[in-house]
Design an enzyme around this catalytic site. Structure first.
Site, PDB file in Angstrom:
ATOM      1  N   ASP A 133       8.736   2.844  -3.553  1.00 10.28           N
ATOM      2  CA  ASP A 133       8.031   4.097  -3.854  1.00 10.28           C
ATOM      3  C   ASP A 133       8.518   5.303  -3.044  1.00 10.28           C
ATOM      4  O   ASP A 133       8.203   6.444  -3.399  1.00 10.28           O
ATOM      5  CB  ASP A 133       6.527   3.922  -3.613  1.00 10.28           C
ATOM      6  CG  ASP A 133       5.891   2.930  -4.578  1.00 10.28           C
ATOM      7  OD1 ASP A 133       6.526   2.630  -5.603  1.00 10.28           O
ATOM      8  OD2 ASP A 133       4.774   2.463  -4.296  1.00 10.28           O
ATOM      9  N   GLU A 228       2.879   5.857 -12.685  1.00 10.44           N
ATOM     10  CA  GLU A 228       1.840   4.873 -13.042  1.00 10.44           C
ATOM     11  C   GLU A 228       0.428   5.302 -12.664  1.00 10.44           C
ATOM     12  O   GLU A 228      -0.541   4.777 -13.194  1.00 10.44           O
ATOM     13  CB  GLU A 228       2.131   3.502 -12.429  1.00 10.44           C
ATOM     14  CG  GLU A 228       1.978   3.456 -10.937  1.00 10.44           C
ATOM     15  CD  GLU A 228       2.109   2.046 -10.369  1.00 10.44           C
ATOM     16  OE1 GLU A 228       1.750   1.075 -11.041  1.00 10.44           O
ATOM     17  OE2 GLU A 228       2.592   1.940  -9.234  1.00 10.44           O
ATOM     18  N   TYR A 252       7.246  -4.615 -12.675  1.00  9.72           N
ATOM     19  CA  TYR A 252       7.849  -5.269 -11.506  1.00  9.72           C
ATOM     20  C   TYR A 252       9.368  -5.424 -11.572  1.00  9.72           C
ATOM     21  O   TYR A 252       9.991  -5.713 -10.551  1.00  9.72           O
ATOM     22  CB  TYR A 252       7.177  -6.624 -11.269  1.00  9.72           C
ATOM     23  CG  TYR A 252       5.730  -6.436 -10.912  1.00  9.72           C
ATOM     24  CD1 TYR A 252       5.350  -6.127  -9.613  1.00  9.72           C
ATOM     25  CD2 TYR A 252       4.747  -6.490 -11.888  1.00  9.72           C
ATOM     26  CE1 TYR A 252       4.026  -5.895  -9.285  1.00  9.72           C
ATOM     27  CE2 TYR A 252       3.412  -6.272 -11.581  1.00  9.72           C
ATOM     28  CZ  TYR A 252       3.058  -5.969 -10.273  1.00  9.72           C
ATOM     29  OH  TYR A 252       1.756  -5.729  -9.962  1.00  9.72           O
TER      30      TYR A 252
HETATM   31  O1  F6P Z   1       5.472  -1.699  -3.687  1.00 15.14           O
HETATM   32  C1  F6P Z   1       4.853  -0.553  -4.190  1.00 15.14           C
HETATM   33  C2  F6P Z   1       4.298  -0.829  -5.546  1.00 15.14           C
HETATM   34  O2  F6P Z   1       5.377  -1.228  -6.319  1.00 15.14           O
HETATM   35  C3  F6P Z   1       3.563   0.302  -6.229  1.00 15.14           C
HETATM   36  O3  F6P Z   1       4.367   1.180  -6.935  1.00 15.14           O
HETATM   37  C4  F6P Z   1       2.613  -0.436  -7.111  1.00 15.14           C
HETATM   38  O4  F6P Z   1       1.495   0.335  -7.415  1.00 15.14           O
HETATM   39  C5  F6P Z   1       2.249  -1.618  -6.283  1.00 15.14           C
HETATM   40  O5  F6P Z   1       3.364  -1.882  -5.485  1.00 15.14           O
HETATM   41  C6  F6P Z   1       1.803  -2.806  -7.059  1.00 15.14           C
HETATM   42  O6  F6P Z   1       2.146  -3.994  -6.410  1.00 15.14           O
HETATM   43  P1  F6P Z   1       1.276  -5.317  -6.351  1.00 15.14           P
HETATM   44  O7  F6P Z   1       0.791  -5.606  -7.726  1.00 15.14           O
HETATM   45  O8  F6P Z   1       2.242  -6.316  -5.834  1.00 15.14           O
HETATM   46  O9  F6P Z   1       0.150  -5.064  -5.400  1.00 15.14           O
END
Ligand code: F6P
Length: 334
Positions: A133, A228, A252
């Site tokens: 991010d 998002e 992902y």
């Molecule tokens: O690592 C950051 C990120 O990719 C964000 O962009 C996203 O909102 C979040 O992780 C979601 O990750 P998880 O579902 O693993 O908590």
């Protein structure tokens, strides 16, 4: 000296390269010992360790994810009365029991905050910023970001085929809940026509207008890149513009796979610098990139902060000059 190392929070490309950077510098340059801690702070709570040697640190540069595993365990988060206090005490006990002289925490904002709190409790801690991010305050860049931007850019490139063949509006949702760095960079690199950033919000009427303006100019399709953190209703676009609209959520995929060379280099440099700080006995700091120099800042400076896209970012200004819509009233950003 004996260094403990863990990765915490969402995985990203480059974590293994940074573990290797810390570990190889510690082993071969300083003759230090290195202990991997599995699954982030959970590993310290559960004494789940993985001793690292020269052999286990080989072959990591190109490997995605993290060999140590990760979790979103936040030992200071209060769930039940007193529980977090117990957890931090367990972490302190296990740190001392393992004979650690320092703990290296590779992670994003949440991890750096936890690292700061542990350093306040008396642990010797060094933070290494990582996240796709790019929203860790105090560093110009986090490793993982450019790899994610590259993947997202390729996705936008590929969406152009369907958009132009079917004369559709293609919306692509990219990661970054509160920070739109990936959306801005991949949107610009992939030639999105409309870029919507969580920091700026958007007005659906402006989005529809931008699509219709393109139609008037003879452009039969549009690509919308959206961060998002924003909700977008394709039906409202279809109704207002009369153009079929489809949404793709990249998800992902953006976090997976091998890091680009840039991220490998940054991760290696930050990892090496972390070990340098340990050798000098400078603790309670996060290594960072500032003005193309590898530096460090006190963990206190970054803890609890977020680096978001500023409204006057040069790439937004350049996008506006090229006729890209950011879905808002431009007078907001001057
Ligand atoms: O690592 C950051 C990120 O990719 C964000 O962009 C996203 O909102 C979040 O992780 C979601 O990750 P998880 O579902 O693993 O908590």
């Amino acid at each position: 000296m004996k260094i403990g190392i863990l990765s915490s929070g969402g995985d990203c490309p480059g974590i293994n390269a940074s573990i290797r950077g810390v570990g190889k510098t510690a082993l071969s340059h300083y003759g230090m010992e290195i202990l991997g801690i599995k699954s982030g702070f959970l590993g310290l709570l559960e004494k789940d360790y993985l001793p690292l040697d020269d052999l286990s640190l080989s072959g990591l540069l190109s490997l995605g994810g993290t060999i140590l595993g990760t979790s979103r365990e936040k030992p200071f988060k209060k769930i039940l009365n007193g529980e977090s206090e117990q957890k931090s005490q367990i972490i302190l006990d296990h740190y001392r029991e393992s004979g650690l002289d320092c703990l290296v925490c590779i992670g994003g904002n949440g991890t750096q905050k936890t690292a700061y709190k542990l350093s306040q409790l008396g642990l010797n801690v060094i933070g290494i910023p990582k996240t796709i991010d790019n929203d860790v305050w105090g560093t110009d860049m986090t490793f993982g970001f450019y790899t994610a931007v590259d993947i997202a850019t390729e996705a936008i490139d590929r969406l152009h085929s369907t958009a132009s063949s079917h004369k559709r509006v293609m919306v692509i949702e990219l990661m970054g809940h509160k920070a739109g760095w990936i959306t801005l960079y991949a949107g610009m690199a992939g030639g999105a026509d409309i870029i919507l950033l969580p920091e700026l919000g958007y007005d659906i009427n402006k989005v529809n207008q931008a699509i219709m303006d393109r139609t008037t100019k003879g452009k039969s399709y549009s690509i919308v890149a959206v961060g998002e953190g924003l909700e977008i209703d394709c039906k409202r676009i279809e109704k207002a513009t009369g153009i079929e609209t489809r949404k793709t959520t990249l998800g992902y995929v953006q976090r997976g796979g091998s890091p680009l060379a840039y991220d490998r280099i940054l991760a290696t440099q930050l990892g090496g610098h972390a070990t340098e700080l340990i050798a000098q006995g400078q603790f309670g700091r996060m290594v960072c990139l500032q003005n193309n120099q590898i530096r460090s800042i006190p963990l206190q400076e970054t803890a609890g902060k977020l680096k978001t896209v500023p409204a006057d970012h040069d790439l937004i200004a350049q996008g506006l000059r090229m006729g890209i819509s950011f879905g808002i009233d431009y007078s907001i950003i001057g």
